[in-house]
Design an enzyme around this catalytic site. Structure first.
Site, short mmCIF file in Angstrom:
data_model
loop_
_atom_site.label_atom_id
_atom_site.label_comp_id
_atom_site.label_asym_id
_atom_site.label_seq_id
_atom_site.Cartn_x
_atom_site.Cartn_y
_atom_site.Cartn_z
N ARG A 22 -2.89 -32.74 -29.69
CA ARG A 22 -2.46 -33.34 -30.96
C ARG A 22 -1.56 -34.56 -30.87
O ARG A 22 -1.70 -35.45 -31.72
CB ARG A 22 -1.83 -32.25 -31.83
CG ARG A 22 -2.89 -31.30 -32.38
CD ARG A 22 -2.31 -29.99 -32.83
NE ARG A 22 -1.81 -29.21 -31.71
CZ ARG A 22 -1.22 -28.03 -31.84
NH1 ARG A 22 -1.05 -27.51 -33.03
NH2 ARG A 22 -0.82 -27.38 -30.76
N LYS A 24 -12.80 -20.53 -20.55
CA LYS A 24 -12.06 -19.32 -20.14
C LYS A 24 -12.99 -18.12 -20.03
O LYS A 24 -12.82 -17.10 -20.72
CB LYS A 24 -10.93 -19.02 -21.12
CG LYS A 24 -9.92 -20.15 -21.27
CD LYS A 24 -8.76 -19.75 -22.16
CE LYS A 24 -7.73 -20.84 -22.31
NZ LYS A 24 -8.16 -21.98 -23.13
N ASP A 57 -15.79 -11.77 -17.98
CA ASP A 57 -16.79 -10.71 -18.17
C ASP A 57 -17.01 -10.07 -16.80
O ASP A 57 -16.26 -10.33 -15.86
CB ASP A 57 -18.09 -11.33 -18.74
CG ASP A 57 -18.88 -10.32 -19.59
OD1 ASP A 57 -19.10 -9.19 -19.12
OD2 ASP A 57 -19.28 -10.68 -20.72
N LYS A 62 -10.94 -32.84 -22.61
CA LYS A 62 -11.10 -31.38 -22.55
C LYS A 62 -11.84 -30.92 -23.80
O LYS A 62 -11.44 -31.23 -24.92
CB LYS A 62 -9.75 -30.68 -22.46
CG LYS A 62 -9.90 -29.16 -22.36
CD LYS A 62 -8.56 -28.48 -22.16
CE LYS A 62 -7.89 -28.11 -23.44
NZ LYS A 62 -8.48 -26.98 -24.17
N THR A 77 -0.14 -18.63 -22.73
CA THR A 77 1.26 -18.87 -23.10
C THR A 77 1.60 -18.29 -24.47
O THR A 77 2.76 -18.26 -24.87
CB THR A 77 1.58 -20.38 -23.09
OG1 THR A 77 0.52 -21.07 -23.74
CG2 THR A 77 1.75 -20.90 -21.69
N ASP A 112 -13.31 -26.04 -21.11
CA ASP A 112 -12.30 -24.98 -21.15
C ASP A 112 -12.84 -23.78 -21.92
O ASP A 112 -12.52 -23.57 -23.08
CB ASP A 112 -11.05 -25.58 -21.82
CG ASP A 112 -9.91 -24.59 -22.00
OD1 ASP A 112 -9.89 -23.56 -21.30
OD2 ASP A 112 -9.03 -24.87 -22.84
O1 C5P Z 1 -2.60 -30.08 -29.24
P1 C5P Z 1 -2.01 -29.54 -27.98
O2 C5P Z 1 -1.45 -30.62 -27.06
O3 C5P Z 1 -1.02 -28.43 -28.22
O4 C5P Z 1 -3.29 -28.92 -27.23
C1 C5P Z 1 -3.16 -28.19 -26.06
C2 C5P Z 1 -4.52 -27.74 -25.61
O5 C5P Z 1 -4.35 -26.89 -24.49
C3 C5P Z 1 -5.31 -26.95 -26.64
O6 C5P Z 1 -6.69 -27.28 -26.43
C4 C5P Z 1 -5.02 -25.52 -26.29
O7 C5P Z 1 -6.09 -24.65 -26.61
C5 C5P Z 1 -4.87 -25.60 -24.78
N1 C5P Z 1 -4.05 -24.56 -24.18
C6 C5P Z 1 -2.74 -24.32 -24.54
N2 C5P Z 1 -2.01 -23.33 -23.93
C7 C5P Z 1 -2.58 -22.59 -22.99
C8 C5P Z 1 -3.91 -22.81 -22.61
C9 C5P Z 1 -4.62 -23.82 -23.24
O8 C5P Z 1 -2.18 -25.01 -25.40
N3 C5P Z 1 -1.88 -21.66 -22.40
#
Ligand code: C5P
Length: 235
Positions: free
Chosen positions: A214, A64, A67, A35, A123, A62
């Site tokens: 992460r 998002k 517009d 992603k 979220t 991603d």
């Molecule tokens: O590092 P981590 O596992 O928290 O990354 C989650 C990924 O999903 C990040 O790229 C974050 O921007 C994305 N994301 C999120 N919550 C959302 C939508 C996207 O954590 N509601």
């Protein structure tokens, strides 16, 4: 059923195409796809995307998009030559905007059409944010409405939190794709994610794609971390 045999998409949250490409090589086929988001695309653009795409893995772009319908349709058209496997727009952009995004994606040549996804409610927002915006619905009802509109527009699924998987699966049927971030292997640091679930739990509840950043990318050995998650999923 997941479109991808391995449901894990690794979030490469870095502005550096060299770093992203290296991570892509490190995780290899231990993940189902990659992603790339705004941090990456703002810094590295289509050229950076193409560099990571050379690694040969499906990419969820991603961005998002949000517009007026005409502008979002144009943005989708501009992205089609990159051949992202998955592309998303904000469901809050409305029905007409999502329909325009779908119509633009449908113009892709055979085999080059991205799976089109709606983002329901970030979220990072909660009930008090909805109220501040003058929205009196409960969070779950609002997310469900946005997901229903996404389906009505003809998009293939939504990004949602792990806590919404069961409701949306029941509501929108087996084919609607549920993409779920906020996934943490048992024992992992939850970081800034508030509501987390393990990969197997989310998959078993009905998630199609698990976005994991992460826990893989910040590990000393990203490949080993990705392989451990795949093993947990029985892959
Ligand atoms: O590092 P981590 O596992 O928290 O990354 C989650 C990924 O999903 C990040 O790229 C974050 O921007 C994305 N994301 C999120 N919550 C959302 C939508 C996207 O954590 N509601």
């Amino acid at each position: 059923m997941s479109t991808f045999e391995n449901p894990v998409f690794c979030a490469l949250d870095t502005p550096s195409p060299d770093k992203a490409a290296k991570l892509a090589r490190d995780v290899g086929t231990a993940v189902g796809g990659l992603k790339l988001g705004l941090e990456f695309f703002m810094a590295a653009g289509p050229q950076g995307f193409a560099q990571v795409a050379k690694e040969g893995r499906p990419i969820f772009l991603d961005l998002k998009l949000h517009d007026i319908p005409n502008t979002v349709a144009g943005a989708v058209r501009s992205l089609l030559p990159l051949k992202p496997a998955i592309l998303n727009v904000h469901a809050q952009g409305g029905l007409a905007m999502m329909k325009a995004a779908k119509a633009a994606a449908d113009e892709a040549p055979d085999g080059g059409r991205p799976i089109m996804i709606g983002v329901t409610m970030m979220t990072s927002l909660d009930q008090s944010d909805l109220e501040r915006q003058g929205n009196r619905l409960a969070t779950t009802d609002y997310v469900r409405r946005l997901a229903e509109q996404t389906a009505e527009a003809g998009l293939e699924g939504v990004v949602c939190s792990a806590l919404e998987i069961e409701t949306l699966r029941a509501d929108l049927g087996p084919d609607f794709k549920l993409i779920v971030p906020g996934i943490r292997p048992a024992g992992a640091d939850i970081g800034d994610q508030k509501r987390v679930m393990t990969p197997a739990e989310a998959r078993d509840l009905g998630a199609d794609i698990l976005v994991i950043g992460r826990p893989i990318t910040a590990a000393d050995d990203a490949g080993a971390a990705a392989r451990a998650i795949a093993a947990d999923l029985g892959l």
